[in-house]
Scaffold this active site. Structure first.
Site, PDB file in Angstrom:
ATOM      1  N   THR A 132      81.716  29.753  54.344  1.00 43.67           N
ATOM      2  CA  THR A 132      82.243  28.407  54.584  1.00 43.67           C
ATOM      3  C   THR A 132      82.195  27.559  53.320  1.00 43.67           C
ATOM      4  O   THR A 132      83.112  26.794  53.034  1.00 43.67           O
ATOM      5  CB  THR A 132      81.475  27.722  55.734  1.00 43.67           C
ATOM      6  OG1 THR A 132      81.609  28.518  56.914  1.00 43.67           O
ATOM      7  CG2 THR A 132      81.999  26.322  56.002  1.00 43.67           C
ATOM      8  N   CYS A 133      81.149  27.728  52.544  1.00 48.31           N
ATOM      9  CA  CYS A 133      80.996  26.955  51.311  1.00 48.31           C
ATOM     10  C   CYS A 133      82.102  27.275  50.318  1.00 48.31           C
ATOM     11  O   CYS A 133      82.639  26.384  49.658  1.00 48.31           O
ATOM     12  CB  CYS A 133      79.623  27.217  50.692  1.00 48.31           C
ATOM     13  SG  CYS A 133      78.250  26.918  51.828  1.00 48.31           S
TER      14      CYS A 133
END
Length: 160
Positions: A47-48
């Site tokens: 997600t980062c």
């Protein structure tokens, strides 16, 4: 205890790479400036790398046009942060700082235990907006979510 709106940013030393590894204290990052600091649980994590940092890269000029500096932080070492920024073509001016020992993360009260994933102590996913070293807005994600700390959401909900 988690930092609150109106609280000053705690004074700690972080690391970044420019002309080698540099120490950068929080007063130098925040005082006399408008800053959005967003934190990710880990560089190179899904997600980062697919959403969080890319969103701030995409909207970087929108923050800058409002006189706001953008700082990304993770509990990773400065070499990882530098490599991650290069991999995602982070623009010059978007600072990637290392909170390698989680000093700022703990001082903000925004740590999480990611030992179950083999990652140890990490920062919760969050964003904050500070003016002259004082928190004016705080966006902390619920565990496993990515909504309120996104670049789009933060831009839409900045005070003033």
């Amino acid at each position: 205890m988690t930092i609150q709106i109106g609280d000053p940013i705690p004074e700690v030393v972080l690391k970044r790479i420019r002309e080698g590894v540099e120490n950068i204290d929080t007063p130098s990052l925040f005082e006399g400036r408008k800053v959005v600091l967003f934190a990710v649980p880990g560089a190179f994590t899904p997600t980062c790398s697919e959403k969080h940092l890319p969103g701030f890269i995409k909207r970087f000029d929108d923050f800058r046009s409002r006189g706001i500096e953008v700082v990304c932080m993770a509990v990773n070492d400065p070499f990882v942060m530098q490599a991650w920024g290069r991999t995602l073509d982070a623009p010059e001016g978007l600072q990637l700082v290392s909170d390698g020992n989680a000093d700022l993360t703990r001082a903000l009260g925004l740590e999480m235990d990611a030992s179950g994933y083999g990652m140890g102590l990490r920062a919760r996913r969050f964003a904050l907006y500070a003016e002259d070293g004082v928190v004016r807005a705080l966006f902390v994600e619920a565990p496993g979510e990515f909504k309120v700390s996104s670049a789009d959401y933060v831009l839409e909900h900045l005070p003033g």
